[in-house]
Motif scaffolding. Structure first.
Motif, short mmCIF file in Angstrom:
data_model
loop_
_atom_site.label_atom_id
_atom_site.label_comp_id
_atom_site.label_asym_id
_atom_site.label_seq_id
_atom_site.Cartn_x
_atom_site.Cartn_y
_atom_site.Cartn_z
N ALA A 64 0.86 -1.18 0.00
CA ALA A 64 0.00 0.00 0.00
C ALA A 64 0.90 1.24 0.00
O ALA A 64 2.05 1.18 0.47
CB ALA A 64 -0.90 -0.02 1.23
N PRO A 65 0.43 2.37 -0.54
CA PRO A 65 1.29 3.55 -0.71
C PRO A 65 2.05 3.99 0.54
O PRO A 65 3.25 4.29 0.46
CB PRO A 65 0.32 4.64 -1.17
N GLU A 66 1.40 4.00 1.71
CA GLU A 66 2.11 4.49 2.91
C GLU A 66 3.25 3.55 3.31
O GLU A 66 4.28 3.99 3.80
CB GLU A 66 1.15 4.72 4.08
N TYR A 67 3.08 2.25 3.06
CA TYR A 67 4.14 1.30 3.39
C TYR A 67 5.21 1.31 2.31
O TYR A 67 6.40 1.19 2.61
CB TYR A 67 3.56 -0.10 3.58
N ALA A 68 4.80 1.48 1.06
CA ALA A 68 5.77 1.57 -0.03
C ALA A 68 6.69 2.76 0.18
O ALA A 68 7.91 2.66 -0.01
CB ALA A 68 5.05 1.67 -1.37
N SER A 69 6.13 3.90 0.63
CA SER A 69 6.95 5.10 0.89
C SER A 69 7.95 4.84 2.01
O SER A 69 9.11 5.24 1.92
CB SER A 69 6.06 6.28 1.28
N ALA A 70 7.52 4.16 3.06
CA ALA A 70 8.40 3.85 4.18
C ALA A 70 9.53 2.92 3.74
O ALA A 70 10.69 3.10 4.12
CB ALA A 70 7.61 3.25 5.33
N VAL A 71 9.20 1.93 2.92
CA VAL A 71 10.22 0.99 2.43
C VAL A 71 11.19 1.72 1.50
O VAL A 71 12.40 1.48 1.55
CB VAL A 71 9.56 -0.23 1.76
N GLU A 72 10.70 2.61 0.66
CA GLU A 72 11.58 3.39 -0.22
C GLU A 72 12.55 4.24 0.61
O GLU A 72 13.73 4.34 0.29
CB GLU A 72 10.77 4.28 -1.15
N ALA A 73 12.06 4.84 1.70
CA ALA A 73 12.93 5.63 2.58
C ALA A 73 13.98 4.72 3.23
O ALA A 73 15.16 5.10 3.35
CB ALA A 73 12.10 6.35 3.64
N MET A 74 13.57 3.54 3.64
CA MET A 74 14.49 2.59 4.23
C MET A 74 15.56 2.18 3.21
O MET A 74 16.75 2.15 3.51
CB MET A 74 13.74 1.36 4.73
N GLU A 75 15.14 1.89 1.97
CA GLU A 75 16.08 1.52 0.92
C GLU A 75 17.08 2.64 0.67
O GLU A 75 18.26 2.38 0.47
CB GLU A 75 15.34 1.17 -0.36
N ALA A 76 16.62 3.88 0.69
CA ALA A 76 17.52 5.02 0.49
C ALA A 76 18.53 5.10 1.63
O ALA A 76 19.72 5.38 1.41
CB ALA A 76 16.71 6.31 0.39
#
Length: 127
Positions: A64-76
């Motif tokens: 879901a978008p809110e989790y995808a954003s959190a995972v993208e931040a973690m990946e960064a």
């Protein structure tokens, strides 16, 4: 986010000597030095509506978008860390309440480098 739990396997070295499984694994590692060398941090997200499962079991799902954003931040945050590899695409449960993301470690989960990588995963995953 309801719940994020980074984990890591402790590895065969944590088992006591004399156990057949450990002895067998040691023989495999002696014969094939790369065997068992790939450890990973498992990041588990548990929440209603965490995402959508892939089209078949084992296929990557979509967060879901809110989790995808959190995972993208973690990946960064992981991008500049040589102890952590590129996270695998998420696996999402059929009911959409659990997601699993595996992040490969550069070494064993139980050496100093691996312990630092696991600590990094925990600090990034719990935020």
């Amino acid at each position: 986010m309801s719940w994020v739990r980074p984990t890591a396997n402790a590895g065969i070295s944590t088992l006591p000597d004399g156990i057949q499984s450990k002895e067998a694994f040691d023989v495999i590692v002696e014969t094939f030095p790369e065997a068992g060398s790939q450890a990973s941090v498992s990041i588990v997200i548990e929440a209603e509506g965490v995402g959508t499962a892939g089209p078949e079991p084992g296929a990557p799902g979509e967060l879901a978008p809110e989790y995808a954003s959190a995972v993208e931040a973690m990946e960064a945050a992981f991008a500049g860390d040589p102890t952590l590899g590129t996270p695998a695409p998420p696996q999402v449960s059929a009911d959409g309440t659990v997601a699993l993301i595996e992040v490969p470690l550069a070494g064993a989960a139980t050496d100093a480098q691996g312990e630092t990588a696991v600590a990094t995963g925990r600090s990034q995953g719990s935020g």
